[in-house]
Write a protein that holds these residues in place. Structure first.
Motif, mmCIF file in Angstrom:
data_model
loop_
_atom_site.group_PDB
_atom_site.id
_atom_site.type_symbol
_atom_site.label_atom_id
_atom_site.label_comp_id
_atom_site.label_asym_id
_atom_site.label_seq_id
_atom_site.Cartn_x
_atom_site.Cartn_y
_atom_site.Cartn_z
ATOM 1 N N ASP A 110 38.279 30.477 34.119
ATOM 2 C CA ASP A 110 39.649 30.894 34.387
ATOM 3 C C ASP A 110 39.575 32.274 35.029
ATOM 4 O O ASP A 110 39.432 33.289 34.346
ATOM 5 C CB ASP A 110 40.454 30.946 33.085
ATOM 6 N N ALA A 111 39.634 32.306 36.362
ATOM 7 C CA ALA A 111 39.427 33.554 37.095
ATOM 8 C C ALA A 111 40.727 34.276 37.410
ATOM 9 O O ALA A 111 40.735 35.251 38.166
ATOM 10 C CB ALA A 111 38.679 33.271 38.394
ATOM 11 N N GLY A 112 41.831 33.828 36.852
ATOM 12 C CA GLY A 112 43.102 34.484 37.123
ATOM 13 C C GLY A 112 43.628 34.126 38.504
ATOM 14 O O GLY A 112 43.107 33.242 39.185
ATOM 15 N N ASP A 113 44.630 34.829 38.917
ATOM 16 C CA ASP A 113 45.263 34.562 40.217
ATOM 17 C C ASP A 113 45.541 35.891 40.906
ATOM 18 O O ASP A 113 46.626 36.455 40.801
ATOM 19 C CB ASP A 113 46.558 33.766 40.006
ATOM 20 N N HIS A 114 44.543 36.403 41.599
ATOM 21 C CA HIS A 114 44.650 37.679 42.291
ATOM 22 C C HIS A 114 44.249 37.454 43.734
ATOM 23 O O HIS A 114 43.065 37.333 44.057
ATOM 24 C CB HIS A 114 43.742 38.718 41.630
ATOM 25 N N SER A 118 41.840 42.067 50.860
ATOM 26 C CA SER A 118 41.201 43.305 51.290
ATOM 27 C C SER A 118 39.971 43.561 50.426
ATOM 28 O O SER A 118 39.747 42.885 49.421
ATOM 29 C CB SER A 118 42.172 44.478 51.157
ATOM 30 N N LEU A 119 39.186 44.555 50.816
ATOM 31 C CA LEU A 119 38.042 44.943 50.005
ATOM 32 C C LEU A 119 38.468 45.411 48.620
ATOM 33 O O LEU A 119 37.794 45.152 47.622
ATOM 34 C CB LEU A 119 37.264 46.066 50.705
ATOM 35 N N GLU A 120 39.562 46.112 48.553
ATOM 36 C CA GLU A 120 40.060 46.605 47.268
ATOM 37 C C GLU A 120 40.391 45.446 46.339
ATOM 38 O O GLU A 120 40.082 45.477 45.150
ATOM 39 C CB GLU A 120 41.293 47.485 47.480
ATOM 40 N N ASP A 121 41.014 44.397 46.893
ATOM 41 C CA ASP A 121 41.307 43.215 46.088
ATOM 42 C C ASP A 121 40.021 42.559 45.591
ATOM 43 O O ASP A 121 39.914 42.162 44.427
ATOM 44 C CB ASP A 121 42.102 42.198 46.913
ATOM 45 N N ALA A 122 39.038 42.434 46.484
ATOM 46 C CA ALA A 122 37.761 41.819 46.121
ATOM 47 C C ALA A 122 37.067 42.623 45.034
ATOM 48 O O ALA A 122 36.461 42.064 44.110
ATOM 49 C CB ALA A 122 36.870 41.701 47.354
ATOM 50 N N ASP A 182 36.105 33.288 46.440
ATOM 51 C CA ASP A 182 36.650 32.293 47.370
ATOM 52 C C ASP A 182 37.876 31.602 46.800
ATOM 53 O O ASP A 182 38.840 31.299 47.525
ATOM 54 C CB ASP A 182 35.584 31.259 47.715
ATOM 55 N N ARG A 183 37.862 31.344 45.485
ATOM 56 C CA ARG A 183 39.026 30.713 44.858
ATOM 57 C C ARG A 183 40.263 31.596 44.962
ATOM 58 O O ARG A 183 41.391 31.096 44.919
ATOM 59 C CB ARG A 183 38.728 30.417 43.395
ATOM 60 N N ASN A 184 40.032 32.881 45.075
ATOM 61 C CA ASN A 184 41.152 33.810 45.190
ATOM 62 C C ASN A 184 41.435 34.210 46.636
ATOM 63 O O ASN A 184 42.176 35.162 46.881
ATOM 64 C CB ASN A 184 40.889 35.052 44.342
ATOM 65 N N GLY A 185 40.818 33.508 47.594
ATOM 66 C CA GLY A 185 41.162 33.710 48.999
ATOM 67 C C GLY A 185 40.243 34.605 49.795
ATOM 68 O O GLY A 185 40.607 35.029 50.897
ATOM 69 N N ALA A 186 39.018 34.891 49.284
ATOM 70 C CA ALA A 186 38.135 35.825 49.984
ATOM 71 C C ALA A 186 37.356 35.182 51.126
ATOM 72 O O ALA A 186 36.788 35.894 51.954
ATOM 73 C CB ALA A 186 37.144 36.457 49.004
ATOM 74 N N ARG A 187 37.324 33.863 51.198
ATOM 75 C CA ARG A 187 36.534 33.206 52.235
ATOM 76 C C ARG A 187 37.034 33.620 53.615
ATOM 77 O O ARG A 187 38.219 33.527 53.911
ATOM 78 C CB ARG A 187 36.613 31.690 52.086
#
Length: 264
Positions: A110-114, A118-122, A182-187
């Motif tokens: 369960d990796a949350g939803d963030h 951006s790099l800061e988000d990652a 990747d699940r949080n959109g980093a791809r």
């Protein structure tokens, strides 16, 4: 002990007992002579399968000796080493299998939803993940720039195993980070690289903008854990290139890079 049915039976009785039992009680339960029971208990004690306890006497006399089974913990370190060895002798295949295993692990968390935009988000997602798993991450402002963020892993639950099987352990951790990001959109936005043992007790995760964002004409390159960088067309690490990542990773012997988004 395994070839002795009387000793196996005594050990099973002691494992199921709620308190230590003495030789007299065990003789009554098993129907064996007390001298025979004491002989078997001595063998089990020498094999560290049972432990002796002094108990109060019943009425007058010397204190009794009670026996209790030793509760053995699962050897997770040994189990992990056995599993790592089963991935074969080819370092590249071991690395790729480890990344896949890490991604499978990450898919179950369960990796949350963030949303990572951006790099800061990652960085926030990575630090949160590593904190929850016991890596004691610390941000490294000295190595940061507009194109990269460094996160120091000051602890590792499998550090001893990683010293001898870094291409497996570190790639599992890298695949885990990749999957959660990747699940949080980093791809297509951020790449993760893992530099193991830049210091004896320190590993570093480097989060960087993908090459396509820095220079659209360049493809993002990927180096599997334990692979020769030159074999995949990426120049080897030098003191100059490592130095650009900050002083904390100047001593890195191996650069463990993220599998490219195109491969997934």
């Amino acid at each position: 002990m395994s070839d002795s049915w009387p000793r196996r039976r005594l050990l099973a009785i002691l494992r199921g007992a709620s308190e230590p039992l003495d030789a007299q009680e065990l003789a009554r339960i098993t129907g064996q002579h007390v001298t025979t029971v004491r002989f078997h208990l001595d063998v089990l004690t020498k094999e560290s399968l049972v432990r002796q306890f002094q108990q109060p006497p019943r009425g007058r006399g010397r204190p009794r000796i009670g026996y209790s089974a030793v509760q053995r913990s699962v050897g997770y370190q040994e189990l992990a080493e056995v599993l790592a060895d089963q991935l074969g002798s080819d370092s590249r295949r071991r690395s790729e299998a480890a990344v896949t295993a890490g991604r499978t692990w990450g898919a179950k968390l369960d990796a949350g939803d963030h949303a990572v935009e951006s790099l800061e988000d990652a960085k926030d997602v990575t630090v949160t993940l590593l904190s929850e798993l016991g890596f004691a991450p610390e941000r490294d402002p000295a190595g940061e720039s507009d194109e990269q963020v460094l996160v120091k892993m000051t602890a590792c639950p499998l550090r001893d195993l990683a010293r001898t099987h870094s291409e497996v352990v570190c790639n599992v951790h890298l695949g885990l980070i990749d999957e959660v990001l990747d699940r949080n959109g980093a791809r297509g936005v951020v790449n993760a690289r893992l530099h193991p043992f830049v210091e004896p007790e320190l590993c570093v995760v480097r989060l960087e903008l993908v090459a396509a964002r820095r220079n659209p004409e360049n493809r993002d390159l990927a180096v599997p854990v334990g692979a020769d960088r030159a074999s995949v067309g990426e120049p080897p690490l030098t003191s100059t290139s490592v130095g650009r990542m900050g002083p904390q990773v100047r001593n890195a012997d191996t650069d463990i890079a993220k599998q490219s988004a195109q491969q997934w």
